[in-house]
Design an enzyme around this catalytic site. Structure first.
Site, PDB file in Angstrom:
ATOM      1  N   HIS A  33       0.850  -1.192   0.000  1.00 23.72           N
ATOM      2  CA  HIS A  33       0.000   0.000   0.000  1.00 23.72           C
ATOM      3  C   HIS A  33       0.890   1.247   0.000  1.00 23.72           C
ATOM      4  O   HIS A  33       1.939   1.263   0.648  1.00 23.72           O
ATOM      5  CB  HIS A  33      -0.927  -0.007   1.221  1.00 23.72           C
ATOM      6  CG  HIS A  33      -1.980   1.048   1.125  1.00 23.72           C
ATOM      7  ND1 HIS A  33      -1.723   2.362   1.419  1.00 23.72           N
ATOM      8  CD2 HIS A  33      -3.276   0.986   0.729  1.00 23.72           C
ATOM      9  CE1 HIS A  33      -2.824   3.068   1.211  1.00 23.72           C
ATOM     10  NE2 HIS A  33      -3.787   2.257   0.788  1.00 23.72           N
ATOM     11  N   GLU A  56      -4.112   2.086  -7.487  1.00 23.10           N
ATOM     12  CA  GLU A  56      -4.491   3.194  -6.607  1.00 23.10           C
ATOM     13  C   GLU A  56      -3.621   4.407  -6.901  1.00 23.10           C
ATOM     14  O   GLU A  56      -2.486   4.500  -6.393  1.00 23.10           O
ATOM     15  CB  GLU A  56      -4.277   2.797  -5.141  1.00 23.10           C
ATOM     16  CG  GLU A  56      -5.100   1.620  -4.695  1.00 23.10           C
ATOM     17  CD  GLU A  56      -5.369   1.673  -3.201  1.00 23.10           C
ATOM     18  OE1 GLU A  56      -6.537   1.798  -2.830  1.00 23.10           O
ATOM     19  OE2 GLU A  56      -4.410   1.623  -2.412  1.00 23.10           O
TER      20      GLU A  56
HETATM   21  P1  PGA Z   1      -9.509   6.002   0.403  1.00 24.68           P
HETATM   22  O1  PGA Z   1      -8.315   4.966   0.555  1.00 24.68           O
HETATM   23  O2  PGA Z   1     -10.707   5.216  -0.088  1.00 24.68           O
HETATM   24  O3  PGA Z   1      -9.722   6.569   1.768  1.00 24.68           O
HETATM   25  O4  PGA Z   1      -9.088   7.014  -0.610  1.00 24.68           O
HETATM   26  C1  PGA Z   1      -8.134   3.934  -0.359  1.00 24.68           C
HETATM   27  C2  PGA Z   1      -6.909   3.135  -0.025  1.00 24.68           C
HETATM   28  O5  PGA Z   1      -5.926   3.741   0.429  1.00 24.68           O
HETATM   29  O6  PGA Z   1      -6.888   1.905  -0.167  1.00 24.68           O
END
Ligand code: PGA
Length: 238
Positions: A87, A155
């Site tokens: 992540h 992401e």
């Molecule tokens: P968020 O986070 O939905 O709060 O933007 C997503 C993530 O970091 O997996």
């Protein structure tokens, strides 16, 4: 059928998690629901049939002397099926390296669990996005077996927690690029999730993206009513 993965990050107190688990215990969905609470709360999520359990992280080595870490063998023994790896908060705030991510992916695959590998570019890297994504995929994927078990979560770092998301057209082309790249280079078909500011307000727009196999949801997943809207709206698409 899509994956709807809730990533609680470092949130919720004991009282809040008890209420949360109560609220989700009646959730029904055609989608695959995965909850990734803080590790300290795994016991609250046991013996539920309507969802599966994921970890937000795993140690980069086997069980043993490493204070404060949690090993893949321990996660497995608690019925954890999914592991979020790489992540951006761990990469950028905790300086997790590509080598560590590679090892975590290896251990997760060797133990028959499903890794959710997070990749994504920073705002200033948008123009070289494919180079960044390629580097992140290659360093994690090289010399691994069972890559067909991997789920990739795209992401964009600038979309995490900001309320901003790429356009559906952009997400369509990036997720297609990711799938084509891993298919050609590693001969595997990996599902690709989208993550970054997914909410009850933009889920209909996101569901128009054909290449998305599901969502990794942070902040919004802490509110079960909002999560329910996401699940229901995504169900309509099934
Ligand atoms: P968020 O986070 O939905 O709060 O933007 C997503 C993530 O970091 O997996």
């Amino acid at each position: 059928m899509k994956w709807i993965v809730s990533n609680h990050k470092m949130n919720l107190t004991k009282e809040q998690i008890e209420t949360y688990v109560n609220q989700i215990s009646s959730l029904k969905s055609m989608n695959k629901l995965v909850f990734c609470p803080s590790n300290i709360y795994f016991s609250y999520f046991q013996n539920q049939e309507n969802f599966q359990l994921g970890s937000q992280n795993v140690a980069d080595r086997n069980m043993g002397a490493l204070t404060g870490e949690v090993a893949v063998e321990q996660l497995k023994s608690l019925n954890v099926k999914y592991v979020i790896i790489g992540h951006s908060e761990r990469r950028n705030i905790l300086n997790e390296t590509e080598e560590m991510i590679h090892q975590k992916l290896k251990l997760t695959l060797e133990n028959g669990m499903i890794p959710i590998l997070c990749i994504g570019e920073k705002e200033e890297e948008i123009s070289e996005r494919e180079i960044i994504l390629k580097e992140e995929i290659d360093s994690a994927f090289s010399e691994q077996s069972n890559l067909d078990q991997v789920i990739i979560a795209y992401e964009p770092i600038w979309a995490i927690g900001t309320g901003r998301i790429p356009t559906p057209e952009e997400i369509t082309s990036i997720t297609k690029w990711i799938k084509d790249y891993v298919k050609e280079k590693y001969q595997v078909i990996c599902p690709v999730l989208y993550g970054g500011s997914v909410s009850e307000n933009n889920i209909e727009e996101l569901n128009t993206v054909l290449n998305i196999d599901g969502y990794l949801i942070g902040g919004t997943s802490l509110d079960v009513e909002k999560l329910k809207v996401i699940i229901e709206k995504t169900e309509e698409e099934v």
